[in-house]
Design an enzyme around this catalytic site. Structure first.
Site, PDB file in Angstrom:
ATOM      1  N   SER A  11      18.889  -0.250 -32.968  1.00 57.49           N
ATOM      2  CA  SER A  11      19.153   0.525 -31.760  1.00 57.49           C
ATOM      3  C   SER A  11      20.139   1.633 -32.111  1.00 57.49           C
ATOM      4  O   SER A  11      20.947   1.473 -33.032  1.00 57.49           O
ATOM      5  CB  SER A  11      19.769  -0.368 -30.677  1.00 57.49           C
ATOM      6  N   TYR A  25      25.994  -7.062 -28.416  1.00 51.70           N
ATOM      7  CA  TYR A  25      24.733  -6.338 -28.628  1.00 51.70           C
ATOM      8  C   TYR A  25      24.939  -5.217 -29.638  1.00 51.70           C
ATOM      9  O   TYR A  25      24.165  -5.065 -30.590  1.00 51.70           O
ATOM     10  CB  TYR A  25      24.210  -5.780 -27.303  1.00 51.70           C
TER      11      TYR A  25
END
Length: 98
Positions: A11, A25
């Site tokens: 990401s 995350y």
């Protein structure tokens, strides 16, 4: 010879942290990127390429949760050069490239 391929999914938040408190995350995606680099170095002699896609924001239940921190889909899209969130076609096109 056509090499085997591994494609990891990271990401952009693995490179640039987001404003929301998504510590686990963000760091997990940074780990995916580092693991990809390590695998790429180790597996290249075995004719295996290793790459990582790092998508930006895509519509999901998880990204919808960012609205509680002021990042609605509309706000997120305003900060993306294309003016929209990513979608499955963006990811598929990148995968076919590899």
């Amino acid at each position: 010879e056509d090499p085997a391929r591994i494609i990891n999914i990271g990401s952009v938040v693995g490179f640039v942290p987001q404003a929301a408190p998504t510590h686990a995350y963000d760091v997990s995606k940074a780990a995916v990127h580092q693991l990809t680099k390590k695998f790429a170095a180790d597996l290249a002699p075995k004719h295996i390429t290793v790459n990582c896609l790092a998508p930006g924001f895509v519509p999901s239940r998880m990204s919808d949760g960012l609205a509680s921190w002021g990042a609605s889909r509309e706000v997120i899209a305003q900060n993306v050069p294309l003016g929209r969130m990513g979608n499955e076609n963006d990811m598929a096109g990148a995968r076919f490239f590899f």
